[in-house]
Design a protein around this motif. Sequence first.
Motif, PDB file in Angstrom:
ATOM      1  N   SER A  27       6.294   7.601   5.771  1.00 11.87           N
ATOM      2  CA  SER A  27       6.203   6.608   4.706  1.00 11.87           C
ATOM      3  C   SER A  27       6.850   7.105   3.417  1.00 11.87           C
ATOM      4  O   SER A  27       7.307   6.316   2.599  1.00 11.87           O
ATOM      5  CB  SER A  27       4.736   6.228   4.454  1.00 11.87           C
ATOM      6  N   HIS A  40       3.722   1.075   6.658  1.00 12.38           N
ATOM      7  CA  HIS A  40       2.311   0.955   6.278  1.00 12.38           C
ATOM      8  C   HIS A  40       1.550   0.063   7.273  1.00 12.38           C
ATOM      9  O   HIS A  40       0.364   0.307   7.542  1.00 12.38           O
ATOM     10  CB  HIS A  40       2.184   0.408   4.850  1.00 12.38           C
ATOM     11  N   ALA A  64      -3.746   0.011   3.807  1.00 12.81           N
ATOM     12  CA  ALA A  64      -2.385   0.100   4.345  1.00 12.81           C
ATOM     13  C   ALA A  64      -1.793  -1.295   4.566  1.00 12.81           C
ATOM     14  O   ALA A  64      -0.637  -1.558   4.218  1.00 12.81           O
ATOM     15  CB  ALA A  64      -2.393   0.885   5.657  1.00 12.81           C
ATOM     16  N   LYS A 295      -0.905   4.303  -4.286  1.00 16.96           N
ATOM     17  CA  LYS A 295      -1.420   4.773  -2.997  1.00 16.96           C
ATOM     18  C   LYS A 295      -1.922   6.199  -3.124  1.00 16.96           C
ATOM     19  O   LYS A 295      -2.971   6.563  -2.594  1.00 16.96           O
ATOM     20  CB  LYS A 295      -0.317   4.679  -1.946  1.00 16.96           C
TER      21      LYS A 295
END
Length: 297
Positions: A27, A40, A64, A295
């Motif tokens: 990611s 995600h 996510a 995140k």
Amino acid sequence: AESILRRAIQLAQSVLSGRLELLKALSAHAHTYALAADVHYAIGTELVRIGIDKENNKAEAIEAFTFAIEYIAMRQDGEAPFHLQSVMEIGRIALEYNSNANQALEYFDRAKTFHKMKDDDHVKLLVLSGQAHALLGELDLAVSDLTRALSFPECPSTASAHHELAIALMKNGGEDHEVELHFEKALEMGRDPTPEAIEVLGEHNMAVMRAINRQQWKTFSEAQFDRSGGGIMSGGGVGSNKSVFAPKAAPETDAQQETLDILEQGAAAYDGHIPMGGELAGGSESNLSNLSGRKQR
């Protein structure tokens, strides 16, 4: 670069262990909104596969999927304004794990506004919507959604549509032969036998017996696969006892090294085709970084 990373994501999802760590590492390399959303989504589905009830997996999975939805929203594409599969997955978690049918329907109703939906996604969505209505006791609406699901060409989710329609009809006073017909079709299309199907059809029904045999063979094959180390992805084939991704000098690697190995594997498999993926426009990198920063916090 996009094609290689997509290939890497596919490879990461096929390894026998460490999938979640690999996907999280990948990611960090997503350089377009579409890639960031897809990786995600893969992280979310892997958390669901591991088990929503374990540790903090449910909250992490929802987070996510939420990031996937927000990344696609940043593209400001009117025909694909959100990440469809992620919206459906959050709704499914609300339905199956929280038993909150009303909240689930809010997500499913949003998903129904998606313009370019594949047949299997449409069928899957109608099955989930039908289950939510059935949980609320709205059996006529449930039967309507599930019947509509069967109007689409046969796809992987069609078996579930037959199974859930059989249950809804049974609760709604449907004809016995119709209930039996849909249970049998679900089993014949590959659905695993369920207590409801066995109770209605009986253990000696041919569709039930074939489904049980199929399920037992699948369980046996998976057990054999696990014991053997499983296929070429884990190095279990072609006379090798090491991972195809492992460096020659070290039998074990951390997630970062495996990520690089997978990227190299993706590069080797690159066929020159570059899929459309929502490339970043000027000034967009900062938006992607902002979400990534959220995140991490």
